[in-house]
Design a protein around this motif. Structure first.
Motif, PDB file in Angstrom:
ATOM      1  N   PRO A   4      45.123  64.226  19.234  1.00  0.00           N
ATOM      2  CA  PRO A   4      44.347  63.361  18.353  1.00  0.00           C
ATOM      3  C   PRO A   4      44.858  63.316  16.926  1.00  0.00           C
ATOM      4  O   PRO A   4      44.431  62.454  16.161  1.00  0.00           O
ATOM      5  N   ASP A   5      45.740  64.243  16.539  1.00  0.00           N
ATOM      6  CA  ASP A   5      46.270  64.223  15.184  1.00  0.00           C
ATOM      7  C   ASP A   5      47.451  63.270  15.052  1.00  0.00           C
ATOM      8  O   ASP A   5      48.014  63.113  13.981  1.00  0.00           O
ATOM      9  N   GLN A   6      47.832  62.634  16.164  1.00  0.00           N
ATOM     10  CA  GLN A   6      48.942  61.703  16.151  1.00  0.00           C
ATOM     11  C   GLN A   6      48.494  60.399  16.796  1.00  0.00           C
ATOM     12  O   GLN A   6      47.566  60.362  17.587  1.00  0.00           O
ATOM     13  N   ALA A   7      49.200  59.323  16.482  1.00  0.00           N
ATOM     14  CA  ALA A   7      48.912  58.066  17.153  1.00  0.00           C
ATOM     15  C   ALA A   7      49.239  58.217  18.628  1.00  0.00           C
ATOM     16  O   ALA A   7      50.231  58.832  19.003  1.00  0.00           O
ATOM     17  N   VAL A   8      48.417  57.639  19.490  1.00  0.00           N
ATOM     18  CA  VAL A   8      48.639  57.739  20.923  1.00  0.00           C
ATOM     19  C   VAL A   8      49.908  56.986  21.270  1.00  0.00           C
ATOM     20  O   VAL A   8      50.124  55.858  20.838  1.00  0.00           O
ATOM     21  N   ASP A   9      50.787  57.623  22.075  1.00  0.00           N
ATOM     22  CA  ASP A   9      52.084  57.029  22.369  1.00  0.00           C
ATOM     23  C   ASP A   9      51.973  55.745  23.190  1.00  0.00           C
ATOM     24  O   ASP A   9      52.759  54.825  23.011  1.00  0.00           O
ATOM     25  N   GLU A  10      51.024  55.687  24.100  1.00  0.00           N
ATOM     26  CA  GLU A  10      50.856  54.516  24.930  1.00  0.00           C
ATOM     27  C   GLU A  10      49.501  53.881  24.642  1.00  0.00           C
ATOM     28  O   GLU A  10      48.523  54.569  24.379  1.00  0.00           O
ATOM     29  N   ALA A  11      49.458  52.546  24.698  1.00  0.00           N
ATOM     30  CA  ALA A  11      48.217  51.850  24.397  1.00  0.00           C
ATOM     31  C   ALA A  11      47.142  52.209  25.401  1.00  0.00           C
ATOM     32  O   ALA A  11      47.426  52.418  26.575  1.00  0.00           O
ATOM     33  N   PRO A  12      45.884  52.305  24.954  1.00  0.00           N
ATOM     34  CA  PRO A  12      44.804  52.567  25.898  1.00  0.00           C
ATOM     35  C   PRO A  12      44.707  51.460  26.931  1.00  0.00           C
ATOM     36  O   PRO A  12      45.136  50.329  26.701  1.00  0.00           O
ATOM     37  N   THR A  13      44.143  51.777  28.086  1.00  0.00           N
ATOM     38  CA  THR A  13      43.998  50.768  29.121  1.00  0.00           C
ATOM     39  C   THR A  13      42.905  49.772  28.746  1.00  0.00           C
ATOM     40  O   THR A  13      42.893  48.660  29.244  1.00  0.00           O
ATOM     41  N   ALA A  36      44.259  54.965  11.835  1.00  0.00           N
ATOM     42  CA  ALA A  36      42.997  55.687  11.682  1.00  0.00           C
ATOM     43  C   ALA A  36      42.981  57.022  12.414  1.00  0.00           C
ATOM     44  O   ALA A  36      42.333  57.977  11.956  1.00  0.00           O
ATOM     45  N   THR A  37      43.682  57.116  13.544  1.00  0.00           N
ATOM     46  CA  THR A  37      43.604  58.315  14.393  1.00  0.00           C
ATOM     47  C   THR A  37      43.927  59.612  13.657  1.00  0.00           C
ATOM     48  O   THR A  37      43.112  60.536  13.644  1.00  0.00           O
ATOM     49  N   PRO A  38      45.109  59.747  13.021  1.00  0.00           N
ATOM     50  CA  PRO A  38      45.388  61.011  12.319  1.00  0.00           C
ATOM     51  C   PRO A  38      44.494  61.232  11.107  1.00  0.00           C
ATOM     52  O   PRO A  38      44.217  62.378  10.736  1.00  0.00           O
ATOM     53  N   LEU A  39      44.024  60.159  10.487  1.00  0.00           N
ATOM     54  CA  LEU A  39      43.123  60.307   9.335  1.00  0.00           C
ATOM     55  C   LEU A  39      41.774  60.854   9.776  1.00  0.00           C
ATOM     56  O   LEU A  39      41.240  61.793   9.171  1.00  0.00           O
ATOM     57  N   PHE A  40      41.201  60.274  10.828  1.00  0.00           N
ATOM     58  CA  PHE A  40      39.915  60.752  11.327  1.00  0.00           C
ATOM     59  C   PHE A  40      40.006  62.207  11.757  1.00  0.00           C
ATOM     60  O   PHE A  40      39.120  63.010  11.458  1.00  0.00           O
ATOM     61  N   TYR A  41      41.075  62.537  12.472  1.00  0.00           N
ATOM     62  CA  TYR A  41      41.186  63.895  12.997  1.00  0.00           C
ATOM     63  C   TYR A  41      41.510  64.906  11.909  1.00  0.00           C
ATOM     64  O   TYR A  41      40.963  66.012  11.883  1.00  0.00           O
ATOM     65  N   GLY A  42      42.398  64.552  11.011  1.00  0.00           N
ATOM     66  CA  GLY A  42      42.840  65.500  10.000  1.00  0.00           C
ATOM     67  C   GLY A  42      41.885  65.685   8.844  1.00  0.00           C
ATOM     68  O   GLY A  42      41.787  66.780   8.278  1.00  0.00           O
TER      69      GLY A  42
END
Length: 215
Positions: A4-13, A36-42
């Motif tokens: 969750p601290d990184q952008a997901v490598d593959e797009a969600p389904t 938003a992903t690393p910002l929310f998590y970090g």
């Protein structure tokens, strides 16, 4: 598992934000989620404003709110993307270890240990979201509940395949171990989280496999 601290490598389904004209994933909405992903998590969900994300993603406010009418819509997508990542990982392990549910459970545990041991680890994103969103009626809590239900049902299914008695009860206990490991982090004294998690999990499964002794 998905980091969750990184952008997901593959797009969600699922389609994030407003779909493109062809009904597929909008690249702009995807970029907003990746930022938003690393910002929310970090930094914490509440600590990161929509304005910060808009600036970092280099989009206009109109574009942001066209895809995500409220910030909570984006938070929900953030959590659902992590759910998708974990589901994909478990599916991969099940394909890698067909008819070996114990090895699938162990693979999940080892992935959890690797996550907890990472310098960038900031706790379970779902536990964090629960603390920041106490209102059970909020859509964010619904995403958390979806993850909890999937974890419980998946663990129970694997335990049942393994021949464990009362797989639902043992699944709940294993999830409690998971949550404890993520709250403790890797700074616990003694054995540390890794050893304690593996030993306690093994004990729970072994007890569930032992035959019931009756007088």
């Amino acid at each position: 598992m998905a980091r969750p601290d990184q952008a997901v490598d593959e797009a969600p389904t699922f389609v994030v934000g407003r779909p493109a004209r062809d009904g597929g994933q909008s690249p702009v909405a995807r970029r907003i989620l990746d930022v938003a992903t690393p910002l929310f998590y970090g930094q914490g969900i509440r600590a990161v404003s929509a304005d910060v994300i808009i600036e970092a993603a280099e989009v206009t406010k109109a574009t942001f709110y066209r895809h995500f009418p409220t910030k909570d819509h984006l938070v929900t997508s953030y959590l659902l993307a992590i759910v998708e990542g974990e589901r994909a990982a478990v599916s991969q392990w099940r394909a890698q270890y067909p008819d070996e549910p114990g090895r699938v459970l162990l693979a999940y545990a080892r992935a959890l240990i690797a996550e907890v041991s990472s310098p960038s680890f900031r706790g379970c994103p779902f536990v964090n979201a629960t603390a920041e969103y106490p209102d059970l009626s909020n859509a964010v809590r619904s995403a958390v509940g979806l993850h909890r239900a999937w974890l419980r049902d998946t663990a129970a299914e694997l335990l049942a395949e393994l021949g464990v008695r009362e797989p639902q009860a043992v699944a709940v206990a294993l999830i409690m171990l998971r949550d404890g490991a993520m709250v403790a982090g890797d700074g616990a004294t003694g054995w540390g989280v890794s050893e304690a998690l593996l030993r306690a999990g093994h004990t729970l499964v072994r007890v569930g496999l032992d035959p019931v002794v009756t007088d």
